[in-house]
Design a protein around this motif. Structure first.
Motif, PDB file in Angstrom:
ATOM      1  N   ASP A 118      -5.047   1.015  -5.938  1.00  0.00           N
ATOM      2  CA  ASP A 118      -5.666  -0.065  -4.881  1.00  0.00           C
ATOM      3  C   ASP A 118      -4.783  -0.071  -3.586  1.00  0.00           C
ATOM      4  O   ASP A 118      -3.564   0.115  -3.706  1.00  0.00           O
ATOM      5  CB  ASP A 118      -5.746  -1.228  -5.514  1.00  0.00           C
TER       6      ASP A 118
ATOM      7  N   LYS B 178     -10.447  -3.652   1.305  1.00  0.00           N
ATOM      8  CA  LYS B 178      -9.461  -3.413   0.316  1.00  0.00           C
ATOM      9  C   LYS B 178     -10.396  -2.272  -0.472  1.00  0.00           C
ATOM     10  O   LYS B 178     -11.498  -2.186  -0.810  1.00  0.00           O
ATOM     11  CB  LYS B 178      -9.374  -4.348  -0.617  1.00  0.00           C
TER      12      LYS B 178
ATOM     13  N   ASP C  80      -4.621  -2.504   0.146  1.00  0.00           N
ATOM     14  CA  ASP C  80      -5.248  -3.222   1.344  1.00  0.00           C
ATOM     15  C   ASP C  80      -5.185  -2.234   2.597  1.00  0.00           C
ATOM     16  O   ASP C  80      -4.143  -1.826   3.052  1.00  0.00           O
ATOM     17  CB  ASP C  80      -4.663  -4.496   1.689  1.00  0.00           C
TER      18      ASP C  80
END
Length: 262
Positions: free
Chosen positions: A163, A173, A165
């Motif tokens: 993951d 995101k 941002d």
């Protein structure tokens, strides 16, 4: 561009296919869009989430060479040349060079087909997906088309591991959701007049499959896929709506002009 993101969805390869192809155990014929999201970022420029089906597949004869014999019919592809992402962008008033970033949810043939139009963009993909696309396992290779990306060795790739941002500003995101493919990722966007929205891509093909935790044919890993369903549920439980690439109702509900209705 305004102060926030603007997002529009287009169908870059409509499919009319047996429901069992996209949901294990299902039957009947369904219409399924191949959604591509066009995102205007106030500072980073134009971003695509996926690229749809390659323009060659619009022509039955050219499709035989690009996808392989019988594939266009097998997947029920009814696209025209005007459906391909390059023509869609031009119709909306963009130039192809306006696209600065292309985020690939994964590299199946209905998502990576338009890569050829953006040689100057930066491509953002999970590292595991990029590697796997070049050498998929036997049971999944039917949904990877080497012709989509065989000429992209010189492209600029940012390879992710998990993951992130994306621009470190809270606008976009990327959420790792493996299972359907090894490096599948979804996207959460923050819209000024709507809040957070999750573009789930193929974390599930249909909302019905997601609700019932049903596996999908051509999954790389059913176990990982069910775990990604659970990840989507935490997103949904937080009040964030989810839109899937191939769910016709999701496509119809998403705005086509970059704005949400009041």
């Amino acid at each position: 561009m305004g102060k926030g993101l603007r997002v529009t969805v287009v169908d870059c390869g409509p499919l009319k296919l047996d429901k069992g192809i996209i949901m294990t155990g299902a039957s009947g014929i369904v219409s399924a869009p191949s959604s591509v999201w066009i995102i205007e970022h106030p500072k980073k420029g134009l971003i695509l989430f996926d690229t749809g089906i390659n323009y060659n597949v619009a022509d039955p004869e050219a499709a035989e060479k690009h996808w392989g014999p019988g594939m266009r019919e097998a997947f029920g592809c009814v696209m025209t040349r005007e459906d391909a992402i390059d023509r869609q962008l031009i119709k909306l008033g963009y130039k192809l060079d306006d696209v600065k970033y292309v985020v690939l949810s994964h590299m199946h043939l209905d998502h990576a087909g338009g890569m050829c139009h953006f040689p100057n963009a930066t491509f953002i993909v999970q590292k595991r997906e990029l590697s796997y696309a070049w050498w998929p396992d036997e049971w999944t290779k039917i949904v990877y088309c080497l012709n989509d990306y065989k000429d992209t060795r010189g492209y600029n790739f940012i390879e992710l591991d998990g993951d992130i941002d994306l621009f470190h500003d809270g606008t976009i995101k990327l959420i790792n959701t493996p299972g359907h493919s090894p490096g599948h990722q979804a996207m959460i966007v923050r819209l000024e007049n709507r809040g957070l929205v999750c573009l789930g891509a193929d974390t599930a093909h249909l909302k019905e499959a997601y609700r019932n935790s049903a596996p999908m044919p051509y999954d790389w890993s059913t176990e990982a896929h069910i775990s990604s369903y659970m990840k989507l549920r935490t997103i949904e439980n937080a009040g964030i709506p989810i839109y899937l690439s191939h769910d016709e109702k999701d496509f119809n509900e998403f705005p086509k002009n970059g704005e949400w209705a009041d």
